[in-house]
Design an enzyme around this catalytic site. Sequence first.
Site, PDB file in Angstrom:
ATOM      1  N   PRO A  85       0.834  -1.215   0.000  1.00  0.00           N
ATOM      2  CG  PRO A  85      -0.914  -1.612   1.500  1.00  0.00           C
ATOM      3  CD  PRO A  85       0.408  -2.174   1.041  1.00  0.00           C
ATOM      4  CB  CYS A  86       1.511   3.573  -2.574  1.00  0.00           C
ATOM      5  SG  CYS A  86      -0.002   4.146  -3.378  1.00  0.00           S
ATOM      6  CD  GLN A  87      -3.273   3.695   0.626  1.00  0.00           C
ATOM      7  OE1 GLN A  87      -2.280   3.012   0.855  1.00  0.00           O
ATOM      8  NE2 GLN A  87      -4.432   3.170   0.301  1.00  0.00           N
TER       9      GLN A  87
END
EC number: 2.1.1.37
Length: 438
Positions: A85-87
Amino acid sequence: MNNPGTHAHHLDDVRILDLFAGPGGLDVAAHFLGFKSIGIEWDRNACETRYAAGLPTIHADVSVMRENRFDEIPKSVDVLAGGPPCQSFSVAGNGAGRRALDTVKEFIHRLVDGEDEARIDEDLHSLGDSRTALVLEPLRWLIKAIETEDRDPYKMIVLEQVPAVLPLWEVYAKLLRGGEGRLAGVKYEAECWELKTEQFGVPQTRKRAVLVARMPGEGAIEPLEATHLPFELQRGKRNAPQAETFPTDFTISGAKPRWISMAEALDAASKLKDSPVDVSRLRTGSEIKFFIVSNYGSGGDPKNRGRRKSSEPAFTVTGKISRNKVYKSLADYEADRFDRFTIPEAGVLQTFPHNYPWSGNDQAQQVGNAVPPRLGMHVLGRALRGDTPSAEELAASSTWPSVSPATTDELRQLGCGDQSRCPPESHKVTRSRQETAP
């Protein structure tokens, strides 16, 4: 090529383990290249899409699988892939990961050097955003395979993330080449790149940081060669011709065609058999012509919404794509009469097949979180075969094979079973949605 709709033994010959699998971007790419994969995904809704698509899936937390259920991964798996996940690293996120890049680099070295993992986990927790720690999971899975007696190290590793993570992939690559510490005796050829999706036939502008590593013996890893021109080549230059003046087959010095526009991608998808993509509402005569106003501001001004014409690639497709406004004309804009992209249309802009069976809730978020399959085909093709996808493979990727309800049910049973091992609360009935996953 295995057909995911008819394969009776869902875990036979699985080669690719897709961590943080989402709705299936890398798995779709693998399918059209002729490789079988299994994904780990914690979001129930993304799992429902995967089951409907016929993709083997385990509904679980990646960390829990590594710690407690590692033996459930088929031993035929020899490729580790994934996009954590890149948030927290994304420009659109809160930036905690970007601020902590140097700290995360230290954690990478601490893991490889063999420091106590409980202490590492405690320190990771203090970073304040648990998602930042997930970028370490691929390394932990690699170490787990190396240190598990009846397992072989993965032969290949493919990772992708937002560009801000490229410095971490470079640290990964250096350690993989060195084969020291807990990686002792296991060395890889490893390369990292920042790629622009529109240069690989994806009708949107999106940058990704990619790492490809494989054990020696297959030759050096050659850089991916772009198949299309970058969008910036024409855009933003004084006196440059308007985008719509460049035909689809436009080339410079006979080298590459220009990028693919939204109109071209949606029009092509709408013409396929039984397509859910209907662009008749966007036509003026025989021409598809519209412009979109982004949900995001530009230049640091939330009121300064970006615009793209249908003759240009889309903005980066995010989980908020359904908030973008689609206008057919300036008059519609002035009257605030707008349309929205449908989920199949958003999927096509990500290069998912036009008939991909999006399921569950939060489908826009699923679409936005995914790796564009067409980019995935180029990356996996380079890693697994040392080449690029053929024209026939790319053409086939526009349509997904039908999957029987029986297969979907079998995969749901494989992935969720009695639900007791799924992420906590993930199947709980909520007040807003009085239903559970089947």
